[in-house]
Design a protein around this motif. Structure first.
Motif, PDB file in Angstrom:
ATOM      1  N   LEU A   4       0.684  -1.113  -0.158  1.00  0.00           N
ATOM      2  CA  LEU A   4      -0.041   0.014  -0.114  1.00  0.00           C
ATOM      3  C   LEU A   4       0.834   1.433   0.037  1.00  0.00           C
ATOM      4  O   LEU A   4       0.437   2.290  -0.366  1.00  0.00           O
ATOM      5  CB  LEU A   4      -0.981  -0.304   1.276  1.00  0.00           C
ATOM      6  CG  LEU A   4      -2.077  -1.048   1.232  1.00  0.00           C
ATOM      7  CD1 LEU A   4      -2.915  -1.045   2.556  1.00  0.00           C
ATOM      8  CD2 LEU A   4      -2.952  -0.944  -0.095  1.00  0.00           C
ATOM      9  N   SER A   5       2.162   1.057   0.277  1.00  0.00           N
ATOM     10  CA  SER A   5       2.926   2.259   0.441  1.00  0.00           C
ATOM     11  C   SER A   5       3.079   2.840  -1.247  1.00  0.00           C
ATOM     12  O   SER A   5       3.256   3.991  -1.017  1.00  0.00           O
ATOM     13  CB  SER A   5       4.280   1.878   1.096  1.00  0.00           C
ATOM     14  OG  SER A   5       5.197   0.970   0.014  1.00  0.00           O
ATOM     15  N   PHE A   6       2.806   2.004  -2.243  1.00  0.00           N
ATOM     16  CA  PHE A   6       2.874   2.557  -3.415  1.00  0.00           C
ATOM     17  C   PHE A   6       1.940   3.540  -3.798  1.00  0.00           C
ATOM     18  O   PHE A   6       2.080   4.498  -4.385  1.00  0.00           O
ATOM     19  CB  PHE A   6       2.604   1.382  -4.493  1.00  0.00           C
ATOM     20  CG  PHE A   6       2.507   1.856  -5.765  1.00  0.00           C
ATOM     21  CD1 PHE A   6       3.565   2.394  -6.710  1.00  0.00           C
ATOM     22  CD2 PHE A   6       1.165   2.029  -6.542  1.00  0.00           C
ATOM     23  CE1 PHE A   6       3.181   2.794  -7.917  1.00  0.00           C
ATOM     24  CE2 PHE A   6       0.769   2.377  -7.547  1.00  0.00           C
ATOM     25  CZ  PHE A   6       1.964   2.809  -8.553  1.00  0.00           C
ATOM     26  N   HIS A   7       0.611   3.548  -3.224  1.00  0.00           N
ATOM     27  CA  HIS A   7      -0.426   4.282  -3.447  1.00  0.00           C
ATOM     28  C   HIS A   7      -0.238   5.770  -2.504  1.00  0.00           C
ATOM     29  O   HIS A   7      -0.201   6.755  -3.456  1.00  0.00           O
ATOM     30  CB  HIS A   7      -1.565   3.748  -2.789  1.00  0.00           C
ATOM     31  CG  HIS A   7      -2.089   2.671  -3.330  1.00  0.00           C
ATOM     32  ND1 HIS A   7      -2.613   2.650  -4.791  1.00  0.00           N
ATOM     33  CD2 HIS A   7      -2.106   1.302  -3.082  1.00  0.00           C
ATOM     34  CE1 HIS A   7      -2.990   1.124  -5.067  1.00  0.00           C
ATOM     35  NE2 HIS A   7      -2.707   0.460  -4.064  1.00  0.00           N
ATOM     36  N   ILE A  24      -0.855   5.086   5.522  1.00  0.00           N
ATOM     37  CA  ILE A  24      -1.214   3.556   5.086  1.00  0.00           C
ATOM     38  C   ILE A  24      -2.396   3.164   6.054  1.00  0.00           C
ATOM     39  O   ILE A  24      -3.291   2.570   5.592  1.00  0.00           O
ATOM     40  CB  ILE A  24       0.091   2.482   5.106  1.00  0.00           C
ATOM     41  CG1 ILE A  24       0.837   2.870   4.062  1.00  0.00           C
ATOM     42  CG2 ILE A  24      -0.587   1.157   5.138  1.00  0.00           C
ATOM     43  CD1 ILE A  24       2.187   2.030   4.286  1.00  0.00           C
ATOM     44  N   ALA A  25      -2.218   3.288   7.349  1.00  0.00           N
ATOM     45  CA  ALA A  25      -3.296   3.216   8.298  1.00  0.00           C
ATOM     46  C   ALA A  25      -4.822   3.965   7.944  1.00  0.00           C
ATOM     47  O   ALA A  25      -5.655   3.573   7.722  1.00  0.00           O
ATOM     48  CB  ALA A  25      -3.099   3.656   9.753  1.00  0.00           C
ATOM     49  N   LEU A  26      -4.599   5.084   7.330  1.00  0.00           N
ATOM     50  CA  LEU A  26      -5.720   5.965   6.987  1.00  0.00           C
ATOM     51  C   LEU A  26      -6.320   5.230   5.677  1.00  0.00           C
ATOM     52  O   LEU A  26      -7.562   5.154   5.647  1.00  0.00           O
ATOM     53  CB  LEU A  26      -5.506   7.519   6.687  1.00  0.00           C
ATOM     54  CG  LEU A  26      -5.327   8.303   7.701  1.00  0.00           C
ATOM     55  CD1 LEU A  26      -4.621   9.531   7.550  1.00  0.00           C
ATOM     56  CD2 LEU A  26      -6.646   8.458   8.644  1.00  0.00           C
ATOM     57  N   LEU A  60      -5.642  11.787   4.295  1.00  0.00           N
ATOM     58  CA  LEU A  60      -5.108  10.859   3.531  1.00  0.00           C
ATOM     59  C   LEU A  60      -3.553  11.582   2.899  1.00  0.00           C
ATOM     60  O   LEU A  60      -2.646  11.129   3.117  1.00  0.00           O
ATOM     61  CB  LEU A  60      -5.807   9.922   2.655  1.00  0.00           C
ATOM     62  CG  LEU A  60      -4.826   8.554   1.880  1.00  0.00           C
ATOM     63  CD1 LEU A  60      -4.267   7.916   2.909  1.00  0.00           C
ATOM     64  CD2 LEU A  60      -5.907   8.022   1.026  1.00  0.00           C
ATOM     65  N   TYR A  61      -3.995  12.472   2.086  1.00  0.00           N
ATOM     66  CA  TYR A  61      -2.793  13.136   1.434  1.00  0.00           C
ATOM     67  C   TYR A  61      -2.703  14.608   1.902  1.00  0.00           C
ATOM     68  O   TYR A  61      -1.899  15.484   1.291  1.00  0.00           O
ATOM     69  CB  TYR A  61      -3.271  12.899   0.037  1.00  0.00           C
ATOM     70  CG  TYR A  61      -3.209  11.765  -0.491  1.00  0.00           C
ATOM     71  CD1 TYR A  61      -1.900  10.951  -0.551  1.00  0.00           C
ATOM     72  CD2 TYR A  61      -4.206  11.222  -1.098  1.00  0.00           C
ATOM     73  CE1 TYR A  61      -2.265   9.471  -1.045  1.00  0.00           C
ATOM     74  CE2 TYR A  61      -4.467   9.824  -1.615  1.00  0.00           C
ATOM     75  CZ  TYR A  61      -3.299   9.019  -1.412  1.00  0.00           C
ATOM     76  OH  TYR A  61      -3.392   7.522  -1.941  1.00  0.00           O
ATOM     77  N   VAL A  71      -3.683  11.216  15.160  1.00  0.00           N
ATOM     78  CA  VAL A  71      -4.983  11.456  15.732  1.00  0.00           C
ATOM     79  C   VAL A  71      -6.119  10.968  14.756  1.00  0.00           C
ATOM     80  O   VAL A  71      -7.169  10.434  15.059  1.00  0.00           O
ATOM     81  CB  VAL A  71      -5.109  12.724  16.143  1.00  0.00           C
ATOM     82  CG1 VAL A  71      -6.448  13.169  16.527  1.00  0.00           C
ATOM     83  CG2 VAL A  71      -4.130  13.115  17.392  1.00  0.00           C
ATOM     84  N   ALA A  72      -5.841  11.306  13.565  1.00  0.00           N
ATOM     85  CA  ALA A  72      -7.082  11.093  12.317  1.00  0.00           C
ATOM     86  C   ALA A  72      -7.178   9.437  12.415  1.00  0.00           C
ATOM     87  O   ALA A  72      -8.109   9.130  12.103  1.00  0.00           O
ATOM     88  CB  ALA A  72      -6.522  11.540  11.072  1.00  0.00           C
ATOM     89  N   VAL A  73      -5.903   8.896  12.352  1.00  0.00           N
ATOM     90  CA  VAL A  73      -5.998   7.321  12.285  1.00  0.00           C
ATOM     91  C   VAL A  73      -7.104   6.994  13.444  1.00  0.00           C
ATOM     92  O   VAL A  73      -8.006   6.001  13.356  1.00  0.00           O
ATOM     93  CB  VAL A  73      -4.674   6.805  12.358  1.00  0.00           C
ATOM     94  CG1 VAL A  73      -4.850   5.123  12.525  1.00  0.00           C
ATOM     95  CG2 VAL A  73      -3.803   6.957  10.951  1.00  0.00           C
TER      96      VAL A  73
END
Length: 95
Positions: A4-7, A24-26, A60-61, A71-73
């Motif tokens: 998922l790091s690719f994304h 990645i967690a998000l 996410l971005y 905190v968001a995660v």
């Protein structure tokens, strides 16, 4: 690191370490919330899943510090969990 790091790196090529882990967690929380939105029957659960999806998408971005991402995660994970629990409690009929 996961595939998922690719994304994440396709949008933020320099992202590494703790920041990458949070993003990645998000991504996972966003995808799970989207999946959950198609499977819950309770309006309360649907609202929680929708809120988690929107929050994860918003951060996410986003250009924010890793502490804010953390905190968001937590917020998104808790909303997803709340959606799951609400759906089981209410079983399609909101109390």
């Amino acid at each position: 690191m996961s595939d998922l790091s690719f994304h994440i790196r396709s949008h933020l090529p320099e992202c590494e370490g703790e920041e990458l882990e949070h993003r990645i967690a998000l991504l996972k929380a966003r995808d799970y919330a989207a999946w959950l939105r198609t499977r819950v029957s309770s309006q309360v659960a649907l609202a929680h899943a929708a809120d988690a999806h929107e929050m994860a998408s918003a951060y996410l971005y986003a250009d924010v510090l890793p502490d804010i991402l953390k905190v968001a995660v937590g917020y998104c994970r808790n909303l997803v969990h709340a959606a799951f629990l609400a759906d089981h409690l209410l079983e399609g009929g909101d109390a």
